[in-house]
Design a protein around this motif. Structure first.
Motif, PDB file in Angstrom:
ATOM      1  N   ASP A  20       0.817  -1.217   0.000  1.00  0.00           N
ATOM      2  CA  ASP A  20       0.000   0.000   0.000  1.00  0.00           C
ATOM      3  C   ASP A  20       0.850   1.266   0.000  1.00  0.00           C
ATOM      4  O   ASP A  20       0.664   2.146   0.825  1.00  0.00           O
ATOM      5  CB  ASP A  20      -0.930  -0.015   1.216  1.00  0.00           C
ATOM      6  CG  ASP A  20      -1.967   1.089   1.166  1.00  0.00           C
ATOM      7  OD1 ASP A  20      -2.341   1.506   0.055  1.00  0.00           O
ATOM      8  OD2 ASP A  20      -2.392   1.537   2.251  1.00  0.00           O
ATOM      9  N   HIS A  21       1.826   1.373  -0.921  1.00  0.00           N
ATOM     10  CA  HIS A  21       2.611   2.606  -1.003  1.00  0.00           C
ATOM     11  C   HIS A  21       3.300   2.703  -2.360  1.00  0.00           C
ATOM     12  O   HIS A  21       3.330   1.752  -3.128  1.00  0.00           O
ATOM     13  CB  HIS A  21       3.648   2.668   0.121  1.00  0.00           C
ATOM     14  CG  HIS A  21       4.847   1.817  -0.126  1.00  0.00           C
ATOM     15  ND1 HIS A  21       4.847   0.475   0.110  1.00  0.00           N
ATOM     16  CD2 HIS A  21       6.071   2.113  -0.615  1.00  0.00           C
ATOM     17  CE1 HIS A  21       6.025  -0.023  -0.214  1.00  0.00           C
ATOM     18  NE2 HIS A  21       6.783   0.938  -0.666  1.00  0.00           N
ATOM     19  N   GLU A  40       4.388 -10.372   1.162  1.00  0.00           N
ATOM     20  CA  GLU A  40       3.945  -9.216   0.372  1.00  0.00           C
ATOM     21  C   GLU A  40       3.133  -8.219   1.191  1.00  0.00           C
ATOM     22  O   GLU A  40       2.897  -7.101   0.756  1.00  0.00           O
ATOM     23  CB  GLU A  40       3.147  -9.664  -0.857  1.00  0.00           C
ATOM     24  CG  GLU A  40       1.796 -10.276  -0.551  1.00  0.00           C
ATOM     25  CD  GLU A  40       1.838 -11.767  -0.241  1.00  0.00           C
ATOM     26  OE1 GLU A  40       0.766 -12.356  -0.103  1.00  0.00           O
ATOM     27  OE2 GLU A  40       2.931 -12.353  -0.136  1.00  0.00           O
ATOM     28  N   ASN A  41       2.724  -8.590   2.377  1.00  0.00           N
ATOM     29  CA  ASN A  41       2.002  -7.678   3.253  1.00  0.00           C
ATOM     30  C   ASN A  41       2.900  -7.132   4.362  1.00  0.00           C
ATOM     31  O   ASN A  41       2.421  -6.459   5.266  1.00  0.00           O
ATOM     32  CB  ASN A  41       0.794  -8.394   3.881  1.00  0.00           C
ATOM     33  CG  ASN A  41      -0.204  -8.793   2.828  1.00  0.00           C
ATOM     34  OD1 ASN A  41      -0.591  -7.994   1.995  1.00  0.00           O
ATOM     35  ND2 ASN A  41      -0.598 -10.059   2.832  1.00  0.00           N
ATOM     36  N   GLY A  42       4.190  -7.410   4.294  1.00  0.00           N
ATOM     37  CA  GLY A  42       5.137  -6.967   5.310  1.00  0.00           C
ATOM     38  C   GLY A  42       5.463  -5.490   5.186  1.00  0.00           C
ATOM     39  O   GLY A  42       4.865  -4.752   4.408  1.00  0.00           O
ATOM     40  N   SER A  43       6.453  -5.061   5.954  1.00  0.00           N
ATOM     41  CA  SER A  43       6.840  -3.648   5.943  1.00  0.00           C
ATOM     42  C   SER A  43       8.170  -3.465   5.214  1.00  0.00           C
ATOM     43  O   SER A  43       9.025  -4.344   5.207  1.00  0.00           O
ATOM     44  CB  SER A  43       6.929  -3.119   7.368  1.00  0.00           C
ATOM     45  OG  SER A  43       7.833  -3.891   8.124  1.00  0.00           O
ATOM     46  N   THR A  44       8.319  -2.284   4.618  1.00  0.00           N
ATOM     47  CA  THR A  44       9.505  -1.953   3.841  1.00  0.00           C
ATOM     48  C   THR A  44       9.960  -0.552   4.186  1.00  0.00           C
ATOM     49  O   THR A  44       9.152   0.339   4.406  1.00  0.00           O
ATOM     50  CB  THR A  44       9.198  -2.014   2.328  1.00  0.00           C
ATOM     51  OG1 THR A  44       8.708  -3.319   2.013  1.00  0.00           O
ATOM     52  CG2 THR A  44      10.423  -1.729   1.486  1.00  0.00           C
TER      53      THR A  44
END
Length: 55
Positions: A20-21, A40-44
């Motif tokens: 979502d970014h 794929e739903n983790g944080s980056t």
């Protein structure tokens, strides 16, 4: 001539949800690093550095 990122003063972003970014470097900057945790739903987080031209 060569293009060199300033690795002495890199800047890291806050953590984003990966799904979502949008990440883009600003004027005179390049993305020089990325850390991702999870699926794929983790944080980056991204590292940006200012670019200089050496002649």
């Amino acid at each position: 001539m060569s293009v060199k990122p300033d690795q002495a003063h890199p800047m890291w972003t806050e953590l984003y949800d990966e799904n979502d970014h949008y990440a883009a470097a600003g004027d005179g900057q390049v993305i020089t690093g990325r850390i991702h945790r999870g699926d794929e739903n983790g944080s980056t987080t991204y590292q940006y550095s200012t670019v200089t031209l050496d002649s």
